[in-house]
Structures are given as C-alpha cells and as structure tokens.
Design a protein around this motif. Structure first.
Motif, short mmCIF file in Angstrom:
data_model
loop_
_atom_site.label_atom_id
_atom_site.label_comp_id
_atom_site.label_asym_id
_atom_site.label_seq_id
_atom_site.Cartn_x
_atom_site.Cartn_y
_atom_site.Cartn_z
N PHE A 11 -0.76 38.29 -9.97
CA PHE A 11 -1.74 39.07 -9.39
C PHE A 11 -1.32 40.17 -8.45
O PHE A 11 -1.45 41.07 -8.26
N VAL A 12 -0.66 39.47 -7.54
CA VAL A 12 0.11 40.16 -6.30
C VAL A 12 0.76 41.33 -6.54
O VAL A 12 0.75 42.62 -6.13
N SER A 37 0.96 28.99 4.85
CA SER A 37 2.13 29.49 4.45
C SER A 37 1.72 30.63 3.47
O SER A 37 0.89 30.28 2.75
N THR A 38 2.54 31.74 3.56
CA THR A 38 2.43 32.64 2.23
C THR A 38 3.35 32.60 1.32
O THR A 38 4.20 31.76 1.09
N LEU A 39 3.06 33.45 0.30
CA LEU A 39 3.86 33.29 -0.99
C LEU A 39 5.67 33.38 -0.70
O LEU A 39 6.45 32.90 -1.40
N THR A 40 5.77 34.13 0.44
CA THR A 40 7.13 34.52 0.97
C THR A 40 7.59 33.39 1.89
O THR A 40 8.88 33.58 2.40
N PRO A 82 -0.56 40.26 4.03
CA PRO A 82 -0.38 38.96 4.08
C PRO A 82 -1.31 38.20 3.11
O PRO A 82 -2.58 38.23 3.21
N ILE A 83 -0.58 37.07 2.44
CA ILE A 83 -1.68 36.37 1.21
C ILE A 83 -1.25 34.95 1.75
O ILE A 83 -0.24 34.33 1.15
N PRO A 84 -1.93 34.42 2.65
CA PRO A 84 -1.85 33.14 2.90
C PRO A 84 -2.31 32.12 1.68
O PRO A 84 -3.37 32.60 1.07
#
Length: 185
Positions: A125-126, A55-58, A134-136
């Motif tokens: 950070f993002v 899962s990503t941050l979103t 995508p940041i999983p």
C-alpha cells in the motif's frame, strides 16, 4: 413467525440504541465533516491527546510529543479501507507541497491489528501510493483504543501547542486538508 421476527428485530435495535454513547460535535466552521468525538481522557477539543511511541515500517520510532511546535495531522487508517485509499493520494500531495513551508507533519498510524494482508499488505500500500510521511504501526491496537477510533479514516488535527483542535471522520481531499491546517494555531 413474521411477528416474532419483527419483535426480536425491534428488541435488538432498542438494545443497540441504548448502548450507543452520544458524542458532542466539534465546531467545524466552513469545513463539512462528520466531526464528533468520544470523550475519552485527553480527546476533547483543546486538550492534549494521549502520547504514544510506535515503530514505523522502516524501524524508526515516532513519538507524538516529539512533534510539539508543529501542526500535526494524526491519521488512522488500514490498507483495505476504501475511503483511506481515496484519501492517501491527497495527503501525500499535501505533504509534498507543504511539509517544509507550513511547519506541518502527517503521522498516519496504521491499524495493524485490523490489517488483512499483514506487513506485506501495508508495504504494498505504502509503495503503491508513494507515501513518504511517517507510518507508525499500532501492532497491539493500544493507540487505536486510546483514541477511540471506530471508523476509518479518522484524523485528529493537532495545533502547535499539542492540543486537539479538530477531529475528522472520513476521507479528506487536499483542499480540505489545506483549510484545516490553515485554521490550526
């Protein structure tokens, strides 16, 4: 006492050296990097890497096999990592310029179990780097373990056929990313 300390220090160094596995280098061509790979299942050059779903941050789900047919830059990082901080602006700039035309995707897996600031630190950070790829989140560390990531950043370059073509340990700049992606099948 000095002799005893030297003997103990020598024994410790010998024990550590005997526990280090020797890794085979990848052929890096013109790109200089510390490219070595541990031989865990599926991580050899030319092999299909282990699939994962995170899962990503979103809240979106990212599954590696969903990207088959695209070139994939699979990156492992943490927000406190200095070399990761140096690399991320280059990755974002490359992504903005090339995500459509080069048929390439960046998947930047955060080593969430190693984070010092938790989800708040990751979000900061993002946001600070304006990351749009995508940041999983590897919340339990399983993916990091599957890929044998010890040093960060570590990046796997995956070809359209879904096989590993390169492993890079350490930060990359935009020029290096361009060269590596251009060399992917």
């Amino acid at each position: 006492m000095i002799i005893a300390a030297l003997i103990i220090g020598t024994l410790i160094v010998m024990m550590i050296k005997s526990n280090i596995e020797i890794a085979e280098p990848f052929d890096t061509g013109d790109v200089s990097s510390d490219s070595t790979i541990e031989y865990k299942s599926g991580l050899e050059k030319g092999k299909t890497p282990p699939d994962f779903e995170l899962s990503t941050l979103t809240g979106d789900m990212v599954k590696l096999t969903d990207y088959r047919g695209k070139k994939v830059i699979l990156n492992f990082w943490a927000s406190w990592c200095g070399p990761c901080k140096a690399e991320m602006p280059h990755m974002q700039k490359y992504y903005e310029k090339n995500k459509e035309s080069a048929n390439v995707e960046i998947i930047a897996v955060n080593m969430t179990t190693k984070e010092r600031g938790g989800l708040t630190g990751i979000k900061k950070f993002v946001d600070a780097y304006g990351l749009t790829f995508p940041i999983p989140l590897d919340n339990d560390g399983e993916v990091v373990d599957m890929y044998g990531v010890l040093t960060i950043p570590t990046t796997y370059m995956i070809g359209r056929d879904g096989t590993i073509q390169q492993k890079i340990i350490g930060p990359m700049d935009e020029k290096t990313i361009n060269e590596l992606v251009d060399n992917l099948d």
